[in-house]
Design an enzyme around this catalytic site. Structure first.
Site, PDB file in Angstrom:
ATOM      1  N   HIS A   1       0.975  -1.351   0.098  1.00 40.00           N
ATOM      2  CA  HIS A   1       0.146   0.271   0.235  1.00 40.00           C
ATOM      3  C   HIS A   1       0.775   1.092  -0.236  1.00 40.00           C
ATOM      4  O   HIS A   1       1.957   1.369   0.426  1.00 40.00           O
ATOM      5  CB  HIS A   1      -1.190  -0.524   1.098  1.00 40.00           C
TER       6      HIS A   1
ATOM      7  N   GLU B   1      -4.886   1.274  -8.238  1.00 36.04           N
ATOM      8  CA  GLU B   1      -5.517   3.012  -8.471  1.00 36.04           C
ATOM      9  C   GLU B   1      -5.111   3.572  -9.059  1.00 36.04           C
ATOM     10  O   GLU B   1      -4.946   4.346  -8.436  1.00 36.04           O
ATOM     11  CB  GLU B   1      -5.324   2.619  -6.199  1.00 36.04           C
TER      12      GLU B   1
END
Lengths: 236, 236, 236, 236
Positions: free
Chosen positions: C98, C146
């Site tokens: 992440h 993303e």
């Protein structure tokens, strides 16, 4: 602490960070060097690694520092900044533990010891009084205290004087030969004047100089203000 | 990929890490520069940051690379190595993601893009075939593959040839303009000879040169071996 | 890729980060578990390490994931998150890389291999199409893409559909058994509906749920929207 | 310093690192809990995050600590270990700055402050006397001093006594309510006996217990030795 390193008050640190480099940094450094002579003050210039040798060769009074170095011994360590290389390039000291390049406590201790061995002065950042004293325990040449209480300014010279005195006393209780620079959102020559009048023997600035339309002019005004404030304070 | 950067096979990377710096590094770099001309080969010299400008100014054929740089834009970032500063100091490229200076995937991607923008070639390390292809997806100029299967040596030229071919094919399936250097425990001129004969267009060495009693002699022998092996292979 | 791990579309990832923990996280997890059954969908819940065992024991359909783990083998590593400990606590997978917990390329590769060996599914974040394909080269179970292009929203369902298709195609060109979640500033059930209609088989959300005055209500609406959008899309 | 935390000498820290986890760690923790009662001593058990809640619920006297935590406030921070989550899981303290999980000075300071606020005791590692005093400046509950001079052992109880006294005095000069654990290559019950006789109020061990064929037996012998040595010393 690298004992042979001496610094006479008042002193000033110019931190180009990665705002300024190459020819432009060299130009500012040469200007700063002239200011050292003109005002009989000490200026530390924390250059990009790539600029150290050029600036060191082009100046005589300026104290050229690296912005960081690693504790690696000669050998492995791709990308590391070797203390011996920093020294041979002409630096006389190194800035350590800036908030943008924080170091673990043990690594900081090792790096200060490497600097002592190689012959480089150490200027170690600390964000609070507690951190300043913790850093002082590791015996650097200088602590660069950036006390939140000093940031902001306004007409608060009395508070500033207390805060400066508090930090100086705390550091010197640990080691009375450790110098203290008080950096704290110094945005122009008036801030420089005030903090030196408040009892600081040294200060410094980055963004106010780097973002100025006229960095050399801003630096000149700051150095003049430092010199004047220090003279006034010590002859009061 | 910084497209204007060109490299003609065969090529060799000398990685001084933090073994060698200052005058000694400069001396080896000047020697390497002469070898470029003598053997008509390309040599990349990944210098300490502090040595880049001196080496770049003292050489003509050598490709001077930084050992790392940061993706920071001009501005904040004490201690960071600014791409623009590396470029202005005279480097033409940068080594990234060495096992001793690993980069996060996103940071690696950003740093390659910064290099492209500033005009620096990128040589990106990868430890396995999978990593080599992952790296190739980020479109650097070169991949430095250090396949465990190639490390060790012995009389295994056939296996080596398969491994070199496998890595080359995998990288070039992703981007056929990406160059591959095969570094793999190259300990002397015989290892250099073998890996080039096995199909590598480039290789490199650090410790075998740096720890040699005669670094310039060892480098000379390696470059001669590379040149000879490449000539033999391409004229077979 | 941990092959025994299966996930049937549509799927959703709830990322509590460090917004929610302990009893409150357990309560939301039990609610999510009921939604899995009610809507016949799959939900991944990336819990704080300290909450994994409680949530795993209190739920039946939820896929409990860790938010990160380290590649350390059993042995040294104070403070590290051991894959075997995560597994034994009841997690079935792990989120990796992440943007708030970036991993070096080699470490990421090693950690995915550790997950494969221990028996944990891997959900690996990537910020761009290039990163998504680079990540896919390392063969995780899932990529959490993303894409900046998807963030923002508005009446742009056609562009979204192109972007989703582009990422899906790029990842599946590398490995057609790798699942893709499209997370991209999903702020409410309408965003969930749109991205699933745009071709995503999975999506997820953190702050919209965590900062909601009624996290369970928000989650219910998002899961209902996902289920409906997926049914409409696949029966169109 | 989280003032409500109290620890009565003698005390012992068991550090499972990532050697032991899950059922096996729980089993050892329950055994340690019984030893606390049997010998009227204090034992700190620094568990994997995933094991904290199970161990905390299964024991009554044991002080369950986390091996690390982050300073993050509630909110962002995928993969971070939230102080509030550690607390709610049942931990009463946290180990910080172990050599395998070093913390920057400022981060260490912030994390100790977070622990104070959340209500967790802090046990902070330091590798030298200088580091011990620097750490003490940040006012943790305890310092875990691992002095190189103590590592090794042999028939040197007099030197050990001097070293233990030196560290204790240095830390207590900074804050006389800060406890000191002396960990230093404690490999069996004889080392435990010696260091407690040398003046340490607390000690600890990892690998000697974790790698023992009979961890519970080794722990029993160590705790018995600590209890006996402390009783002898304080009644001499």
């Amino acid at each position: 602490m690298f004992r042979p390193f001496k610094l006479k008050a008042p002193y000033f640190e110019i931190g180009p960070k990665v705002y300024m480099y190459g020819d432009e940094a060299l130009d500012l450094a040469i200007h700063a060097d002239a200011l050292c002579r003109k005002f009989d003050v000490e200026i530390i210039f924390t250059a990009q690694y790539t600029d150290i040798s050029r600036i060191a060769h082009a100046t005589t009074h300026l104290k050229v520092f690296a912005q960081h170095m690693d504790a690696n011994p000669v050998g492995r360590g791709v990308g590391a900044v070797l203390p011996e290389a920093v020294k041979q390039a002409g630096a006389v000291g190194v800035l350590l533990n800036h908030v943008e390049k924080p170091l673990g406590l043990s690594v900081l201790n090792e790096t200060i010891r490497r600097a002592d061995d190689v012959g480089l002065a150490t200027l170690v950042c600390a964000a609070t009084v507690e951190e300043s004293t913790a850093v002082a325990m590791l015996r650097p040449n200088m602590v660069l205290a950036e006390s939140p209480a000093l940031i902001g300014g306004g007409k608060r010279s009395e508070d500033d004087a207390l805060e400066v005195a508090r930090i100086n006393a705390a550091v010197q209780a640990v080691g009375n030969d450790i110098l203290v620079l008080h950096g704290a959102g110094i945005s122009d020559e008036h801030d420089v004047y005030q903090i030196i009048r408040s009892g600081a023997n040294g200060t410094g600035s980055t963004s106010a100089i780097m973002r100025s339309a006229d960095p050399k002019g801003m630096l000149s005004r700051m150095i003049e203000a430092m010199s004047r404030a220090y003279r006034e304070r010590t002859t009061d």
